[in-house]
Design a protein around this motif. Structure first.
Motif: not given
Length: 1059
Positions: A623, A669, A673, A677, A729
């Motif tokens: 993250k 994965d 993301r 983003q 996603l």
């Protein structure tokens, strides 16, 4: 000493005494009657008084006071005699020179000129002369020439030549208050004196003509008048040099001539000073080096402000030719003597060489009359002949130029003309480096080296010399590096970036450490200390200090510094934003180590890949990496600190996304993301950045990833690095990407757009047909939707938009399967499929067959559905039930007594729950039980729990806000409790069919259902009788008794017992 207001002071008293002595010596005559021949007897006291003043003020400003004294004396010479007492009173009040000048007896110009000559103050004479109004200036020079041409002595000649040379070197626009007062005074005298009221016509002021031009013409006339009095070879050299320089600068040289290079300039200075050092007769021989340099700069750097008239030029040519022919033999003999070269002889050769070069160019480029061309050509030939002999002699003598370094350093330390260029020579000259003089100059003058170019030059010199010369002591290298880093520390942030850019270009990612590692002791300790302190203060001041600290480290070792930042940004909690602000303050880090058609990744990308990428140990680190990347692409701009993006969106996709869009890559994965983003953060950019990273191959990469999900459970576990939930996603990214590309379709040429679509369409033929259907809107107007032929059997598809294609997996009877696969693609396609479905509601047999086929197709599709796709099917089921196209018979297998209840409000919810039970009964049957691995069963259980949770929410809503909830006679509490009982039984039934290791979510759901039951029954205690409650409790326990393992069973029984 006071150099301000012109008041009476100690120095004026000394000057006054000198004039009084001179006046006594000259009595009974007055100084206003003094002639040249009288000066030698009378003038000495005046000269001595000025020398005494200069000597007494030697520690302060002798030259300034000498200038002040000469202004006072000249003002006295110009001062009109007061006619009446009222004139005297006016002069006392308005003339700043009158009070001090009144201490000096009345004098004439002979006193002034002889005093200037005795003091050898030709420079001051020209400075003051040029400060006068034009008319007065011309008149004063004419007086001077008249003075020189009468009874001309060798000293007159020498002074005349010096004055002439000083006039050519003079630079105007000097901001001197004293000179301004002098000029103002002269203007007043001009208006009140008949002497200047009607100046000669030839001296009439012309604002468009440089005031020097007529003065030079007058000096040329003066030269002609005194040429017979120029007797010694040195003066002859000076006269010819002056004339050649005047003609070159003010006539032959092109307008705005290009300045000579700093190297040539320095070489000329060294030559001039070398000659002065060897010429004991030169007035500059005994001067300090700095004074010599200042004077040499004036001698080699005069520039013309205007051009001489052509008639003056022609006269100058004739005079030069005449004098050169007359003096040639004598000068050749002088230059060829065994004595050292004097400055006058050097200057003659240098001036004639420059004159010869410019004269040749003048002859080649200027249109001249026959007479003018003949004069110029003959002069050119004469000068050329003279130079051929003299230059050969001078070359053989040679000059010592080992003072070049000292001269450059003197220019730097005194900040003289072109000192900045000298700094670059100083910084780049390897032969000077590390000498004691060089080190001292760098230490004393470090402030002038605070430029990015100079810092880089110094660094390159230190690296080169330290690598080539092992004899340089390590302490000296360390001292120089520290001095350079001090200069670097005082640079602005943009300038520090220029230095960093240069370091990266010269030495790459290792920076200075690669060449100077042995001289950077303590770097690692500094690095650790700096970064330990970095995040203690995140204020604007703290950020500025952190940037300054990192700026020093990053030029020493860019790679280690940037990698340290990257590592800390990922590992240290909540530091990523602050650290990103530090890095983005250095846009120079956007550096590609290999240029060319296929450049390597930029430096920052390489550091990220080598330090943290693929090395994350926790989700939190992933993250923080995501946030760190976002800040590097879209930096937060702190107040007062310029920052710039270090990563471009297309670069992020190419390096961290595209290579990892495969199911069997563990970073897939995180890459997805990063992808979403990047897309969401940069969709509003004015420039269509996606164009640079080939959007169509990008779309295909996502489609290929989606295609992998169609065989998901057939893949080995190690090749399923992205959970099936991640399919949503991927779908979302694909939709957003297609939307952005379509919105920017105009950036493609029509031909390129069609070719790109065709390429993508051909590539999709290799994939599962449902993937291409997801790009339905993308291909609209260009290609039809391609579906299995069996879909046409159950749908009214328009052949204008749809086309069938042979698919081996879709034989007879698979139309409903294809229909369901279409329906779970999106809500819009699901609605379209429902509208196109061909089922006759009026034919019970057709509805029954459709319902059986629906259940089979549901079981075939469900395990490969993502949560979003399953949600689409769940909504489709509801719509089919509403339209009565789907028949789900509700059996009473989980009731003890036939209920007398109104179950109509819950009919669809009960049917959907039963449908899910039937689907799992089929899925767990002998024919299907080996379809899925354990992870597959966990996935379908998760989908089931989501659907049943939705049903519980739906029932709670119906029970609480339905129209019957408003009236007492139609309470639905018993019906809701009945529904909870049925869902509980269905859940436990399914649990009984599954492996215990996948049943945890169902067990939690069962507990939640019991909680709903308990809460509702306790909220409405009067709804059921005590006997009814006991019976229901007994019934639920009997169902729960069949559950294993023991702890789950006991927990459920305990929960039921608490009702």
């Amino acid at each position: 000493m006071d150099l301000g207001p012109l008041n009476i002071c100690e120095e004026m008293t000394v000057l006054h005494g000198g004039f009084l002595l001179a006046e006594q010596l000259f009595r009974p005559k007055t100084l206003a009657e003094l002639t040249k021949s009288d000066w030698e007897h009378v003038g000495q006291p005046i000269v001595e008084s000025l020398r005494e003043i200069s000597s007494a003020t030697a520690c302060s400003q002798p030259f300034a006071w000498k200038k002040k004294a000469l202004i006072i004396i000249w003002a006295k010479a110009l001062q009109p005699y007061p006619v009446t007492p009222s004139d005297t009173e006016t002069l006392w009040q308005e003339d700043v020179f009158f009070s001090v000048g009144n201490m000096i007896p009345t004098i004439n110009h002979t006193v002034l000129f002889e005093l200037l000559k005795s003091l050898e103050a030709s420079g001051l004479f020209i400075q003051l002369l040029m400060a006068l109004p034009t008319t007065v200036c011309h008149a004063e020079l004419e007086r001077f020439l008249e003075h020189v041409t009468v009874d001309t002595s060798s000293k007159d000649v020498a002074f005349f030549l010096d004055v002439w040379w000083e006039m050519m070197k003079h630079k105007g626009d000097q901001q001197d208050p004293l000179l301004s007062q002098f000029r103002t005074m002269a203007h007043k005298y001009l208006s009140s004196s008949d002497e200047f009221s009607r100046p000669p016509k030839r001296f009439k002021s012309d604002p468009d003509v440089c005031p020097t031009m007529p003065l030079l013409a007058m000096l040329l006339t003066g030269l002609k008048q005194i040429q017979d009095r120029i007797l010694c070879p040195g003066m002859k050299c000076c006269a010819l040099a002056n004339l050649a320089d005047m003609l070159t600068m003010f006539a032959l040289m092109e307008d705005n001539p290009q300045e000579v290079s700093a190297t040539v300039y320095l070489d000329k200075l060294a030559t001039v000073i070398s000659v002065w050092n060897s010429d004991t007769q030169s007035p500059h021989h005994q001067q300090a080096l700095a004074e010599k340099v200042k004077e040499a700069e004036r001698n080699i750097g005069p520039t013309a402000l205007a051009r001489l008239p052509s008639e003056t030029l022609l006269v100058g040519f004739e005079v030069l030719h005449s004098l050169l022919r007359e003096w040639r033999e004598e000068l050749r003999a002088t230059l060829g003597s065994s004595q050292g070269t004097s400055y006058s002889s050097y200057r003659l050769c240098d001036s004639l060489t420059s004159f010869s070069q410019n004269l040749k160019l003048y002859l080649d480029t200027t249109s001249l009359s026959k007479e003018e061309r003949q004069v110029a050509s003959e002069l050119a030939e004469c000068v050329g002949d003279f130079l051929r002999d003299t230059n050969r002699v001078l070359k053989n003598k040679g000059f010592q130029k080992d003072i070049t370094a000292s001269i450059a350093m003197a220019i730097i330390e005194q900040k003289m003309d072109r000192h900045r260029e000298m700094c670059y020579i100083f910084a780049s000259e390897r032969k000077w480096a590390f000498s004691d003089e060089w080190l001292a100059c760098l230490a004393r003058s470090r402030a002038v080296f605070r430029e990015p170019g100079l810092v880089l030059e110094l660094l390159e010199t230190v690296v080169d010399v330290s690598m080539a010369d092992g004899a340089v002591p390590r302490p000296q290298i360390k001292q120089v590096i520290d001095l350079i880093l001090d200069c670097h520390a005082h640079l602005s942030l943009p300038d520090k970036n220029k230095v960093l850019s240069g370091v990266l270009l010269s030495w790459g990612r290792k920076g200075l450490s690669e060449k100077l590692l042995g001289h950077l002791e303590g770097f690692q300790e500094d690095l650790n200390t700096t970064f330990n302190q970095l995040t203690q203060s995140t204020s604007e001041q703290g950020l500025a200090n952190a940037i300054a600290s990192v700026a020093r480290l990053v030029i020493l070792h860019p790679e280690i510094t940037v990698k340290k930042v990257c590592s800390m940004a990922v590992v240290n909690l909540s530091t990523h934003g602050f650290l990103a602000q530090i890095l983005t303050a250095f846009p120079a880090l956007r550096f590609a180590e290999e240029q060319g058609p296929n450049p390597s990744p930029t430096f920052v990308v390489s550091c990220l890949k080598e330090t943290v990428w693929t090395k994350f140990s926790t989700p939190r680190e992933e993250k923080q990496f995501l946030e760190f990347l976002r800040c590097l692409v879209n930096p937060v701009k702190p107040q007062g600190i310029p920052v710039a993006a270090l990563l471009e969106p297309d670069e992020v996709l190419k390096e961290f996304v595209l290579p990892f869009l495969m199911l069997d890559v563990k970073e897939v994965d995180l890459s997805l993301r990063i992808f979403i983003q990047t897309l969401e953060a940069n969709t509003c950019l004015e420039e269509y950045w996606l164009q640079t990273c080939s959007p169509f191959p990008l779309i295909f990469s996502l489609c290929r990833l989606l295609d992998g999900f169609s065989r998901y459970w057939q893949l080995p576990k190690e090749k399923r690095c992205l959970p099936l939930d991640g399919k949503d996603l991927v779908i979302h990214i694909l939709e957003l990407l297609c939307e952005v590309v379509l919105a920017n379709a105009e950036t493609f040429s029509p031909d390129t757009w069609v070719k790109s679509l065709s390429w993508l369409h051909r590539k999709l033929e290799q994939l599962d047909w449902t993937v291409g259907l997801r790009l339905k809107s993308f291909f609209e107007g260009h290609f039809k939707c391609e579906v299995p032929a069996t879909l046409f059997e159950i749908c009214k598809l328009s052949e204008d938009k749809w086309t069938c294609q042979a698919h081996p997996r879709y034989g007879p009877g698979t139309g409903l399967l294809a229909w369901m696969e279409c329906s779970c693609i999106s809500s819009s396609i699901s609605e379209q499929m429902l509208a196109l479905l061909v089922v006759d509601v009026g034919n019970p047999e057709e509805v029954r067959l459709f319902s059986k086929g629906f259940l089979v197709a549901l079981v075939q599709v469900m395990p490969w559905c993502s949560p979003q796709e399953w949600q689409c099917l769940h909504q489709l089921t509801r719509r089919l039930l509403e339209k009565q196209l789907l028949h789900v018979p509700y059996s009473l297998e989980y009731i003890q007594f036939v209920p007398l209840l109104n179950l109509k409000p819950f009919a669809q919810e009960l049917q959907r729950s039963v449908l899910l039970l039937r689907a799992f009964q089929l899925l767990c049957s002998q024919s299907c039980h080996d379809w899925l691995p354990v992870e597959g069963w966990s996935h379908v259980v998760k989908l089931l729990c989501n659907s049943l949770t939705n049903l519980l929410d739906s029932v709670r809503l119906i029970q609480s806000v339905g129209p019957w909830a408003q009236g007492q006679e139609q309470d639905l509490t018993q019906e809701t409790l009945f529904f909870y009982t049925q869902v509980f039984c269905h859940v436990l039934h399914i649990m009984a069919m599954l492996h215990q290791e996948v049943c945890e979510p169902l067990y939690v759901l069962a507990l939640e259902t019991l909680t709903c039951y308990e809460t509702l029954s306790k909220t409405n205690p009067t709804v059921s009788s005590l006997l009814q409650k006991v019976n229901e409790q007994h019934f639920l326990k009997s169902i729960a008794e069949n559950i294993s393992p023991e702890e789950r069973r006991q927990t459920l029984l305990q929960k039921i017992s608490n009702f």
